[in-house]
Design an enzyme around this catalytic site. Structure first.
Site, PDB file in Angstrom:
ATOM      1  N   GLY A  12       0.759  -1.275  -0.064  1.00  0.00           N
ATOM      2  CA  GLY A  12      -0.382   0.042  -0.566  1.00  0.00           C
ATOM      3  C   GLY A  12       1.422   1.465   0.121  1.00  0.00           C
ATOM      4  N   ALA A  13       1.736   1.227  -0.708  1.00  0.00           N
ATOM      5  CA  ALA A  13       2.788   2.148  -1.397  1.00  0.00           C
ATOM      6  C   ALA A  13       2.428   3.289  -1.770  1.00  0.00           C
ATOM      7  CB  ALA A  13       4.018   1.704  -0.998  1.00  0.00           C
ATOM      8  N   SER A  14       1.568   3.661  -2.588  1.00  0.00           N
ATOM      9  CA  SER A  14       1.118   4.453  -3.675  1.00  0.00           C
ATOM     10  C   SER A  14       0.086   5.601  -3.315  1.00  0.00           C
ATOM     11  CB  SER A  14      -0.094   3.550  -4.619  1.00  0.00           C
ATOM     12  OG  SER A  14      -1.279   2.886  -3.900  1.00  0.00           O
ATOM     13  N   ARG A  15       0.302   5.581  -1.704  1.00  0.00           N
ATOM     14  CA  ARG A  15      -0.537   6.882  -1.357  1.00  0.00           C
ATOM     15  C   ARG A  15      -0.416   6.289  -0.028  1.00  0.00           C
ATOM     16  NH1 ARG A  15      -6.423   6.030  -1.481  1.00  0.00           N
ATOM     17  NH2 ARG A  15      -6.533   4.151  -2.564  1.00  0.00           N
ATOM     18  N   ASN A  91       1.536  -2.878   5.623  1.00  0.00           N
ATOM     19  CA  ASN A  91       0.642  -1.394   5.858  1.00  0.00           C
ATOM     20  C   ASN A  91      -0.430  -1.723   4.738  1.00  0.00           C
ATOM     21  OD1 ASN A  91       0.323   2.058   6.128  1.00  0.00           O
ATOM     22  ND2 ASN A  91       0.271   1.885   4.014  1.00  0.00           N
ATOM     23  N   SER A 143      -3.743  -0.110  13.753  1.00  0.00           N
ATOM     24  CA  SER A 143      -4.376   1.559  14.323  1.00  0.00           C
ATOM     25  C   SER A 143      -5.057   1.393  15.780  1.00  0.00           C
ATOM     26  CB  SER A 143      -6.253   0.615  13.667  1.00  0.00           C
ATOM     27  OG  SER A 143      -6.875   2.003  13.771  1.00  0.00           O
ATOM     28  N   TYR A 156     -12.601  -4.075  11.175  1.00  0.00           N
ATOM     29  CA  TYR A 156     -11.858  -3.260  10.650  1.00  0.00           C
ATOM     30  C   TYR A 156     -11.251  -3.513  12.334  1.00  0.00           C
ATOM     31  CZ  TYR A 156      -8.159   0.551   9.914  1.00  0.00           C
ATOM     32  OH  TYR A 156      -7.285   1.639  10.093  1.00  0.00           O
ATOM     33  N   ALA A 158     -11.523  -5.111  14.641  1.00  0.00           N
ATOM     34  CA  ALA A 158     -11.424  -6.866  14.654  1.00  0.00           C
ATOM     35  C   ALA A 158     -10.174  -7.155  13.836  1.00  0.00           C
ATOM     36  CB  ALA A 158     -12.412  -8.284  14.199  1.00  0.00           C
ATOM     37  N   LYS A 160      -7.429  -5.637  12.896  1.00  0.00           N
ATOM     38  CA  LYS A 160      -6.639  -4.981  13.528  1.00  0.00           C
ATOM     39  C   LYS A 160      -5.854  -5.141  15.335  1.00  0.00           C
ATOM     40  CE  LYS A 160      -5.719  -1.863  10.226  1.00  0.00           C
ATOM     41  NZ  LYS A 160      -4.926  -2.113   9.179  1.00  0.00           N
TER      42      LYS A 160
HETATM   43  P1  NAP Z   1      -5.089   4.684   1.732  1.00  0.00           P
HETATM   44  O1  NAP Z   1      -4.370   7.043   1.909  1.00  0.00           O
HETATM   45  O2  NAP Z   1      -6.477   4.835   2.041  1.00  0.00           O
HETATM   46  O3  NAP Z   1      -3.705   4.221   1.029  1.00  0.00           O
HETATM   47  C1  NAP Z   1      -4.096   2.517   1.133  1.00  0.00           C
HETATM   48  C2  NAP Z   1      -3.099   2.285   0.462  1.00  0.00           C
HETATM   49  O4  NAP Z   1      -3.639   0.292   0.668  1.00  0.00           O
HETATM   50  C3  NAP Z   1      -3.619   2.416  -1.094  1.00  0.00           C
HETATM   51  O5  NAP Z   1      -1.795   2.156  -1.199  1.00  0.00           O
HETATM   52  C4  NAP Z   1      -3.724   1.329  -1.936  1.00  0.00           C
HETATM   53  O6  NAP Z   1      -3.869   1.282  -2.796  1.00  0.00           O
HETATM   54  C5  NAP Z   1      -3.406  -0.548  -0.648  1.00  0.00           C
HETATM   55  N1  NAP Z   1      -4.366  -0.844  -0.747  1.00  0.00           N
HETATM   56  C6  NAP Z   1      -6.270  -0.508  -0.824  1.00  0.00           C
HETATM   57  N2  NAP Z   1      -6.538  -1.365  -0.910  1.00  0.00           N
HETATM   58  C7  NAP Z   1      -5.649  -2.858  -1.650  1.00  0.00           C
HETATM   59  C8  NAP Z   1      -5.660  -4.420  -1.742  1.00  0.00           C
HETATM   60  N3  NAP Z   1      -7.043  -4.768  -1.574  1.00  0.00           N
HETATM   61  N4  NAP Z   1      -4.988  -4.638  -1.915  1.00  0.00           N
HETATM   62  C9  NAP Z   1      -3.149  -4.259  -1.331  1.00  0.00           C
HETATM   63  N5  NAP Z   1      -3.376  -2.671  -1.550  1.00  0.00           N
HETATM   64  C10 NAP Z   1      -4.580  -1.949  -0.591  1.00  0.00           C
HETATM   65  O7  NAP Z   1      -4.255   4.177   3.645  1.00  0.00           O
HETATM   66  P2  NAP Z   1      -3.751   4.503   4.886  1.00  0.00           P
HETATM   67  O8  NAP Z   1      -5.036   5.681   5.420  1.00  0.00           O
HETATM   68  O9  NAP Z   1      -2.821   5.681   4.296  1.00  0.00           O
HETATM   69  O10 NAP Z   1      -3.561   3.514   5.718  1.00  0.00           O
HETATM   70  C11 NAP Z   1      -2.210   3.123   5.966  1.00  0.00           C
HETATM   71  C12 NAP Z   1      -2.616   1.711   6.856  1.00  0.00           C
HETATM   72  O11 NAP Z   1      -2.949   2.695   8.544  1.00  0.00           O
HETATM   73  C13 NAP Z   1      -3.812   1.551   6.818  1.00  0.00           C
HETATM   74  O12 NAP Z   1      -3.418   0.133   7.178  1.00  0.00           O
HETATM   75  C14 NAP Z   1      -4.874   1.484   8.083  1.00  0.00           C
HETATM   76  O13 NAP Z   1      -5.825   1.056   8.224  1.00  0.00           O
HETATM   77  C15 NAP Z   1      -3.618   2.455   8.797  1.00  0.00           C
HETATM   78  N6  NAP Z   1      -4.346   3.330   9.577  1.00  0.00           N
HETATM   79  C16 NAP Z   1      -4.795   4.231   9.087  1.00  0.00           C
HETATM   80  C17 NAP Z   1      -4.897   5.431   9.768  1.00  0.00           C
HETATM   81  C18 NAP Z   1      -5.376   6.731   9.244  1.00  0.00           C
HETATM   82  O14 NAP Z   1      -6.283   7.341   9.928  1.00  0.00           O
HETATM   83  N7  NAP Z   1      -5.075   7.481   8.056  1.00  0.00           N
HETATM   84  C19 NAP Z   1      -5.558   5.554  11.253  1.00  0.00           C
HETATM   85  C20 NAP Z   1      -4.834   3.968  11.920  1.00  0.00           C
HETATM   86  C21 NAP Z   1      -4.445   3.330  10.714  1.00  0.00           C
HETATM   87  P3  NAP Z   1      -4.119   1.785  -4.095  1.00  0.00           P
HETATM   88  O15 NAP Z   1      -3.605   3.074  -4.130  1.00  0.00           O
HETATM   89  O16 NAP Z   1      -4.423   0.856  -5.367  1.00  0.00           O
HETATM   90  O17 NAP Z   1      -5.733   1.246  -3.597  1.00  0.00           O
END
Ligand code: NAP
Length: 249
Positions: A12-15, A91, A143, A156, A158, A160
């Site tokens: 999940g390194a694209s954004r 990630n 999380s 989610y 469960a 995490k």
């Molecule tokens: P995000 O901006 O929504 O980005 C999600 C990343 O995961 C993207 O690179 C996406 O790829 C990839 N992805 C989505 N579905 C996937 C799949 N089926 N297989 C492989 N890759 C997939 O997420 P984020 O907010 O940076 O969160 C990253 C991590 O931190 C997650 O595990 C999330 O649960 C955790 N987290 C986030 C927050 C928060 O507040 N943002 C808080 C707590 C924990 P594409 O670009 O190709 O879609």
């Protein structure tokens, strides 16, 4: 990077957080393979790395649709190019929120599959190499809701929470082989996942955070960078909370 060749794998390194982690590890001298769910996303990762003059590449990987043998073939291919996988950052994650009574099984399964089961699959693949090399760093993105719970997120939370159990158990299995396994538990971070919040929700949320702001992907990446660094060599089975103080335990 510890004087060894090899690479770090970031899903999940694209954004969002994953992209910041990719940039951080590349800056710390790792070759990095970063995943995205589309070819275009994977290409952009490759371009980002080459713009910064860093070794590495993008990998198109959908964790919800890829079986273990296909994943394994790709990881072994990257190892031929970059050397052994040294660091795995699990990630990638998705959320499909709804109240329990309204949540259908599909939303439950989809989140468990990507956020937990796929982590088990990919970690096993990377672990084989790390065990042989007697060195490795596994970092799982959990999380705050794994610890605090959150209404509307039983699937989610469960997944995490399960990830934290996996982290502690695996840490005990592989510690004697020089492999550390830790988790990072972010609070609310400015990414696409939280961009859906309306201004009132955002204000209510910020009021609950002692540091009075949402976190940034760089705040989280800094912790991942630390856990991958030699300085964190005596830390395993731990969960690092990055939440501005909104939940303390
Ligand atoms: P995000 O901006 O929504 O980005 C999600 C990343 O995961 C993207 O690179 C996406 O790829 C990839 N992805 C989505 N579905 C996937 C799949 N089926 N297989 C492989 N890759 C997939 O997420 P984020 O907010 O940076 O969160 C990253 C991590 O931190 C997650 O595990 C999330 O649960 C955790 N987290 C986030 C927050 C928060 O507040 N943002 C808080 C707590 C924990 P594409 O670009 O190709 O879609």
């Amino acid at each position: 990077m510890n004087g060894k060749s090899g690479f770090a794998l970031v899903t999940g390194a694209s954004r969002g957080i994953g992209q910041a982690v990719l940039e951080r590890l590349a800056g710390d001298g790792f070759a990095v393979v970063g995943t995205a769910t589309t070819e275009e996303g994977a290409m952009r990762i490759g371009e980002l790395l080459s713009r910064h003059g860093c070794p590495g590449t993008g990998w198109m990987l959908d964790l919800g649709r890829t079986d273990a043998s296909t994943m394994e073939e790709s990881v072994r291919g990257f190892e031929t190019t970059f050397g052994p996988v040294r660091v795995l950052v699990n990630n990638a994650g998705i959320a499909r929120d709804d109240l329990m009574l309204r949540m259908d099984e599909e939303a439950w399964q989809a989140v468990l599959e990507v956020d937990l089961t796929a982590v088990f699959r990919l970690t096993r693949i990377c672990l084989r190499t790390m065990l042989k090399e007697r060195w490795g760093r596994i970092i799982n993105m959990a999380s705050v809701v794994a610890l605090s719970g959150n209404p509307g997120q039983v699937n989610y939370a469960a997944a995490k929470g399960g990830l934290l159990g996996l982290t502690r158990s695996l840490a005990q299995e592989v510690g004697s082989r020089g492999i550390t396994v830790n988790a990072v538990a972010p609070g609310f971070i400015e990414t696409d996942m939280t961009r859906a919040l309306n201004p009132q929700q955002r204000e209510r949320l910020t009021d609950r955070i002692p540091l009075r702001r949402l976190g940034t992907p760089v705040d989280v990446a800094a912790c991942v960078g630390f856990l991958a660094s030699p300085g964190a060599g005596y830390i395993t089975g731990e969960t690092l909370q990055v939440n501005g103080g909104m939940y303390m335990s």
